[in-house]
Design an enzyme around this catalytic site. Structure first.
Site, short mmCIF file in Angstrom:
data_model
loop_
_atom_site.label_atom_id
_atom_site.label_comp_id
_atom_site.label_asym_id
_atom_site.label_seq_id
_atom_site.Cartn_x
_atom_site.Cartn_y
_atom_site.Cartn_z
N SER A 190 -23.80 54.68 112.63
CA SER A 190 -25.09 54.04 112.86
C SER A 190 -25.01 52.60 112.40
O SER A 190 -24.17 52.26 111.55
CB SER A 190 -26.18 54.77 112.06
OG SER A 190 -27.39 54.04 112.03
N TYR A 224 -28.45 58.16 103.76
CA TYR A 224 -28.11 58.15 105.18
C TYR A 224 -27.15 57.01 105.51
O TYR A 224 -26.08 57.22 106.09
CB TYR A 224 -29.38 58.03 106.03
CG TYR A 224 -29.10 58.04 107.52
CD1 TYR A 224 -28.93 59.23 108.21
CD2 TYR A 224 -28.99 56.84 108.23
CE1 TYR A 224 -28.66 59.24 109.57
CE2 TYR A 224 -28.72 56.84 109.58
CZ TYR A 224 -28.55 58.04 110.24
OH TYR A 224 -28.27 58.05 111.59
#
Length: 257
Positions: free
Chosen positions: A138, A148
């Protein structure tokens, strides 16, 4: 005919990979937790494109689930030539707001599962002199914010390092780093998206098209979209402290709703 195995294959980017690869004539192994959705996807793709579609129900937050995928990848009688490690999720909330077990589950899916499935797939691919692995990261990998982003930074560095180690073997690796993409991802995490401008969104099909194009060109890092390429470049140049403050502010607005 080559075979692709896709984790998290029933929705979002995983489903877009499945549709594109089936359209290209690849047989598929679809991996997800929901057997009913897997069967529906397999029936639709097999009927539409005339390819063989196998399903494998597995929860990659468990050793049993990861082990089942490892076993399939090591089956030399049914070789997998392309692995798409797409499975993943986000936890809603800031550090200490999220239960530790939820964070550990994220580490299991984003890091341990990627490490183990990549390691299971590479030997056979290297022996055959051909293969590809796409590990979903990401743009959050380049921003110092939360578990994350930290897990996705690991995916990027792991993938780039292995790509270097396997140079010349015929096995190509890619860390795929999309920005905001219209999928079920944010809804499942309970995250509001009203603060994200329309120009900030990518489609899952766009992400897949860019990924496969860059994989064919043997580019180990893929950031779909010009705006996100620019954002990643800026993230690498800006001071870490200032970037972290910006990211935290944006993330706080993003979690509303």
């Amino acid at each position: 005919m080559t075979t692709a195995l896709i984790t998290g294959a029933t929705a979002g980017i995983g489903a877009a990979f499945a549709n594109r690869l089936a359209r290209d004539g690849r047989d598929l192994v679809l991996v997800a937790r929901d057997t009913a959705r897997l069967r529906q996807a397999a029936d639709e793709l097999g009927s539409r494109y005339g390819v063989q579609v196998e399903i494998l129900t597995a929860d990659l937050s468990t050793d049993t689930g990861i082990g089942a995928v490892e076993d399939r990848l090591r089956d030399d009688t049914r070789p997998v030539d392309l692995l798409i490690n797409n499975a993943g999720f986000a936890n809603r909330g800031a550090y200490l707001d999220v239960p530790v077990q939820d964070e550990l589950d994220m580490l299991k899916v984003h890091i341990e599962a990627v490490l183990r499935t990549t390691t299971a797939a590479v030997p056979g691919m290297r022996e055959r002199g051909f293969g590809g692995i796409v590990n979903l990261a990401s743009v959050a990998a380049f921003v110092p914010r939360g578990t994350y982003g930290a897990t996705k930074a690991w995916v990027v560095n792991f993938t780039l390092g292995i790509a270097r180690d396997l140079a010349g073997s015929g096995v190509r690796l890619q860390a795929l780093c999309p920005g905001f993409t219209r999928t079920e991802f944010h809804e499942r995490a309970g995250m509001g998206t009203s603060s994200i401008p329309s120009w900030g969104w990518l489609t899952a099909d766009r992400v897949v098209d860019d990924s496969l194009r860059d994989l064919a060109r043997n580019r180990p890092l893929c950031v779909p979209g010009k705006r996100y390429k620019a954002a990643v470049t800026a993230a690498r140049l800006l001071p870490v402290g200032g970037l972290g403050k910006l990211s935290t502010t944006a993330g706080r607005d993003y979690r509303k709703g």
